[in-house]
Write a protein that holds these residues in place. Structure first.
Motif, PDB file in Angstrom:
ATOM      1  N   MET A   1       0.855  -1.180   0.000  1.00  0.00           N
ATOM      2  CA  MET A   1       0.000   0.000   0.000  1.00  0.00           C
ATOM      3  C   MET A   1       0.895   1.235   0.000  1.00  0.00           C
ATOM      4  SD  MET A   1      -2.944   0.851   2.737  1.00  0.00           S
ATOM      5  CE  MET A   1      -3.754   2.402   2.728  1.00  0.00           C
ATOM      6  N   THR A   2       0.587   2.173  -0.869  1.00  0.00           N
ATOM      7  CA  THR A   2       1.380   3.401  -0.935  1.00  0.00           C
ATOM      8  C   THR A   2       0.771   4.467  -0.038  1.00  0.00           C
ATOM      9  OG1 THR A   2       0.141   4.212  -2.833  1.00  0.00           O
ATOM     10  CG2 THR A   2       2.124   2.940  -3.312  1.00  0.00           C
ATOM     11  N   GLU A   3       1.642   5.293   0.496  1.00  0.00           N
ATOM     12  CA  GLU A   3       1.191   6.382   1.354  1.00  0.00           C
ATOM     13  C   GLU A   3       0.600   7.501   0.501  1.00  0.00           C
ATOM     14  OE1 GLU A   3       3.351   9.220   4.549  1.00  0.00           O
ATOM     15  OE2 GLU A   3       3.941   7.121   4.522  1.00  0.00           O
ATOM     16  N   ARG A   4      -0.528   8.032   0.940  1.00  0.00           N
ATOM     17  CA  ARG A   4      -1.170   9.120   0.199  1.00  0.00           C
ATOM     18  C   ARG A   4      -0.415  10.420   0.402  1.00  0.00           C
ATOM     19  NH1 ARG A   4      -5.839   8.338   2.778  1.00  0.00           N
ATOM     20  NH2 ARG A   4      -6.297  10.546   2.805  1.00  0.00           N
ATOM     21  N   GLU A   5      -0.469  11.259  -0.587  1.00  0.00           N
ATOM     22  CA  GLU A   5       0.158  12.581  -0.537  1.00  0.00           C
ATOM     23  C   GLU A   5      -0.852  13.601  -0.036  1.00  0.00           C
ATOM     24  OE1 GLU A   5       3.361  13.683  -1.487  1.00  0.00           O
ATOM     25  OE2 GLU A   5       3.837  11.547  -1.447  1.00  0.00           O
ATOM     26  N   PRO A   6      -0.388  14.629   0.674  1.00  0.00           N
ATOM     27  CA  PRO A   6      -1.310  15.691   1.095  1.00  0.00           C
ATOM     28  C   PRO A   6      -1.718  16.560  -0.097  1.00  0.00           C
ATOM     29  CG  PRO A   6       0.937  16.239   1.726  1.00  0.00           C
ATOM     30  CD  PRO A   6       0.968  14.844   1.153  1.00  0.00           C
ATOM     31  N   PHE A   7      -2.782  17.317   0.094  1.00  0.00           N
ATOM     32  CA  PHE A   7      -3.194  18.299  -0.911  1.00  0.00           C
ATOM     33  C   PHE A   7      -2.015  19.222  -1.182  1.00  0.00           C
ATOM     34  CE2 PHE A   7      -4.532  22.572  -1.921  1.00  0.00           C
ATOM     35  CZ  PHE A   7      -5.365  22.364  -2.999  1.00  0.00           C
ATOM     36  N   ARG A   8      -1.835  19.602  -2.448  1.00  0.00           N
ATOM     37  CA  ARG A   8      -0.762  20.540  -2.783  1.00  0.00           C
ATOM     38  C   ARG A   8      -1.178  21.408  -3.961  1.00  0.00           C
ATOM     39  NH1 ARG A   8       4.104  18.192  -2.678  1.00  0.00           N
ATOM     40  NH2 ARG A   8       3.283  16.425  -1.578  1.00  0.00           N
ATOM     41  N   MET A   9      -0.633  22.614  -3.970  1.00  0.00           N
ATOM     42  CA  MET A   9      -0.840  23.519  -5.101  1.00  0.00           C
ATOM     43  C   MET A   9       0.417  24.351  -5.294  1.00  0.00           C
ATOM     44  SD  MET A   9      -3.263  26.606  -3.649  1.00  0.00           S
ATOM     45  CE  MET A   9      -2.975  27.552  -5.130  1.00  0.00           C
ATOM     46  N   GLN A  10       0.602  24.856  -6.496  1.00  0.00           N
ATOM     47  CA  GLN A  10       1.785  25.662  -6.801  1.00  0.00           C
ATOM     48  C   GLN A  10       1.447  27.149  -6.824  1.00  0.00           C
ATOM     49  OE1 GLN A  10       3.717  24.323 -10.382  1.00  0.00           O
ATOM     50  NE2 GLN A  10       4.353  22.393  -9.445  1.00  0.00           N
ATOM     51  N   ILE A  11       2.427  27.939  -6.384  1.00  0.00           N
ATOM     52  CA  ILE A  11       2.308  29.396  -6.412  1.00  0.00           C
ATOM     53  C   ILE A  11       3.642  29.956  -6.891  1.00  0.00           C
ATOM     54  CG2 ILE A  11       1.935  31.506  -5.071  1.00  0.00           C
ATOM     55  CD1 ILE A  11       0.295  29.819  -3.075  1.00  0.00           C
ATOM     56  N   LYS A  12       3.596  30.891  -7.825  1.00  0.00           N
ATOM     57  CA  LYS A  12       4.810  31.544  -8.307  1.00  0.00           C
ATOM     58  C   LYS A  12       5.022  32.865  -7.563  1.00  0.00           C
ATOM     59  CE  LYS A  12       7.408  33.076 -12.269  1.00  0.00           C
ATOM     60  NZ  LYS A  12       7.531  33.171 -13.696  1.00  0.00           N
ATOM     61  N   VAL A  13       6.256  33.073  -7.106  1.00  0.00           N
ATOM     62  CA  VAL A  13       6.607  34.288  -6.361  1.00  0.00           C
ATOM     63  C   VAL A  13       6.589  35.481  -7.317  1.00  0.00           C
ATOM     64  CG1 VAL A  13       8.431  35.426  -5.038  1.00  0.00           C
ATOM     65  CG2 VAL A  13       8.016  32.973  -4.745  1.00  0.00           C
ATOM     66  N   ARG A  14       5.970  36.568  -6.858  1.00  0.00           N
ATOM     67  CA  ARG A  14       5.886  37.784  -7.664  1.00  0.00           C
ATOM     68  C   ARG A  14       6.788  38.861  -7.043  1.00  0.00           C
ATOM     69  NH1 ARG A  14       1.024  35.058  -7.144  1.00  0.00           N
ATOM     70  NH2 ARG A  14       0.724  36.142  -5.195  1.00  0.00           N
ATOM     71  N   LEU A  15       7.255  39.748  -7.867  1.00  0.00           N
ATOM     72  CA  LEU A  15       8.213  40.785  -7.468  1.00  0.00           C
ATOM     73  C   LEU A  15       7.728  41.574  -6.260  1.00  0.00           C
ATOM     74  CD1 LEU A  15      10.797  42.439  -7.968  1.00  0.00           C
ATOM     75  CD2 LEU A  15       9.481  43.825  -9.570  1.00  0.00           C
ATOM     76  N   TYR A  16       6.483  41.969  -6.238  1.00  0.00           N
ATOM     77  CA  TYR A  16       5.973  42.815  -5.160  1.00  0.00           C
ATOM     78  C   TYR A  16       5.856  42.085  -3.824  1.00  0.00           C
ATOM     79  CZ  TYR A  16       1.421  40.704  -6.237  1.00  0.00           C
ATOM     80  OH  TYR A  16       0.399  39.827  -6.459  1.00  0.00           O
ATOM     81  N   GLU A  17       6.092  40.771  -3.814  1.00  0.00           N
ATOM     82  CA  GLU A  17       6.024  40.008  -2.573  1.00  0.00           C
ATOM     83  C   GLU A  17       7.378  39.937  -1.845  1.00  0.00           C
ATOM     84  OE1 GLU A  17       2.530  36.845  -3.701  1.00  0.00           O
ATOM     85  OE2 GLU A  17       4.563  36.416  -4.395  1.00  0.00           O
ATOM     86  N   LEU A  18       8.393  40.546  -2.440  1.00  0.00           N
ATOM     87  CA  LEU A  18       9.736  40.487  -1.858  1.00  0.00           C
ATOM     88  C   LEU A  18       9.951  41.595  -0.845  1.00  0.00           C
ATOM     89  CD1 LEU A  18      11.793  39.813  -5.108  1.00  0.00           C
ATOM     90  CD2 LEU A  18      10.745  38.155  -3.548  1.00  0.00           C
ATOM     91  N   ASP A  19      10.840  41.330   0.099  1.00  0.00           N
ATOM     92  CA  ASP A  19      11.217  42.350   1.075  1.00  0.00           C
ATOM     93  C   ASP A  19      12.518  43.020   0.616  1.00  0.00           C
ATOM     94  OD1 ASP A  19      13.334  40.666   1.762  1.00  0.00           O
ATOM     95  OD2 ASP A  19      12.458  40.066   3.664  1.00  0.00           O
ATOM     96  N   PRO A  20      13.027  43.997   1.359  1.00  0.00           N
ATOM     97  CA  PRO A  20      14.255  44.700   0.938  1.00  0.00           C
ATOM     98  C   PRO A  20      15.487  43.803   0.817  1.00  0.00           C
ATOM     99  CG  PRO A  20      13.091  45.984   2.594  1.00  0.00           C
ATOM    100  CD  PRO A  20      12.409  44.653   2.514  1.00  0.00           C
ATOM    101  N   LEU A  21      15.444  42.613   1.422  1.00  0.00           N
ATOM    102  CA  LEU A  21      16.569  41.681   1.316  1.00  0.00           C
ATOM    103  C   LEU A  21      16.526  40.844   0.039  1.00  0.00           C
ATOM    104  CD1 LEU A  21      16.663  40.437   5.021  1.00  0.00           C
ATOM    105  CD2 LEU A  21      18.035  42.247   3.960  1.00  0.00           C
ATOM    106  N   GLY A  22      15.437  40.989  -0.713  1.00  0.00           N
ATOM    107  CA  GLY A  22      15.312  40.268  -1.981  1.00  0.00           C
ATOM    108  C   GLY A  22      14.713  38.883  -1.856  1.00  0.00           C
ATOM    109  N   HIS A  23      14.193  38.559  -0.681  1.00  0.00           N
ATOM    110  CA  HIS A  23      13.493  37.278  -0.580  1.00  0.00           C
ATOM    111  C   HIS A  23      12.050  37.501  -0.125  1.00  0.00           C
ATOM    112  CE1 HIS A  23      15.727  37.091   3.497  1.00  0.00           C
ATOM    113  NE2 HIS A  23      14.496  37.432   3.767  1.00  0.00           N
ATOM    114  N   LEU A  24      11.287  36.432  -0.176  1.00  0.00           N
ATOM    115  CA  LEU A  24       9.858  36.512   0.105  1.00  0.00           C
ATOM    116  C   LEU A  24       9.613  37.109   1.490  1.00  0.00           C
ATOM    117  CD1 LEU A  24       7.191  35.625  -1.314  1.00  0.00           C
ATOM    118  CD2 LEU A  24       7.292  33.569   0.082  1.00  0.00           C
ATOM    119  N   ASN A  25       8.767  38.119   1.545  1.00  0.00           N
ATOM    120  CA  ASN A  25       8.415  38.760   2.811  1.00  0.00           C
ATOM    121  C   ASN A  25       7.775  37.733   3.737  1.00  0.00           C
ATOM    122  OD1 ASN A  25       6.128  40.138   4.495  1.00  0.00           O
ATOM    123  ND2 ASN A  25       7.659  41.722   4.110  1.00  0.00           N
TER     124      ASN A  25
END
Length: 144
Positions: A1-25
């Protein structure tokens, strides 16, 4: 029996979501988790409006996040959701934000309840409420 995977969805990071350090706020991690939770509930409902008609909705009660690796501009992440039902009026949802290369960027543990929107009180037995409303519990929880 295989283990089930949790629900998942993809999201692409957008420029306006970054903080002054250049990574996701930091607050955007929480937004991504919320988007995935709402999408999981919507898909699990399979078109059912039963909870909505009863004026019952999921409400976030607590959120704890552990940041593991930064997320940068242009990256796409997968956000997972896995409900852990117990007893009482609340349940836990474990969430992960993972880069497409498999790097774990954040882990969240959230506490959720179902609220009667007229009485402004949590309802009993959220698992049973979802089940009676026609939700696909296997989509919400790998434990089902």
């Amino acid at each position: 029996m295989t283990e089930r995977e949790p629900f998942r969805m993809q999201i692409k990071v957008r420029l306006y979501e970054l903080d002054p350090l250049g990574h996701l706020n930091h607050a955007v991690y929480h937004s991504y988790a919320e988007v995935a939770r709402l999408e999981a509930f919507e898909r699990a409902a399979r078109g059912s409006k039963a909870l909505e008609e009863q004026k019952i909705a999921a409400v976030l009660l607590a959120s704890n996040i552990s940041y593991r690796r930064e997320i940068r501009r242009g990256e796409t992440v997968e956000v997972t959701c896995d409900v852990k039902f117990g007893t009482g009026k609340t349940f836990q949802m474990e969430q992960q934000i993972v880069k497409l290369d498999g790097t774990l960027s954040a882990e969240l543990l959230v506490t959720v309840g179902l609220m009667d929107l007229e009485r402004r009180k949590l309802v009993d037995d959220p698992r049973g409420r979802f089940e009676r409303a026609g939700f696909d519990l296997k989509l919400l929880s790998t434990s089902e």
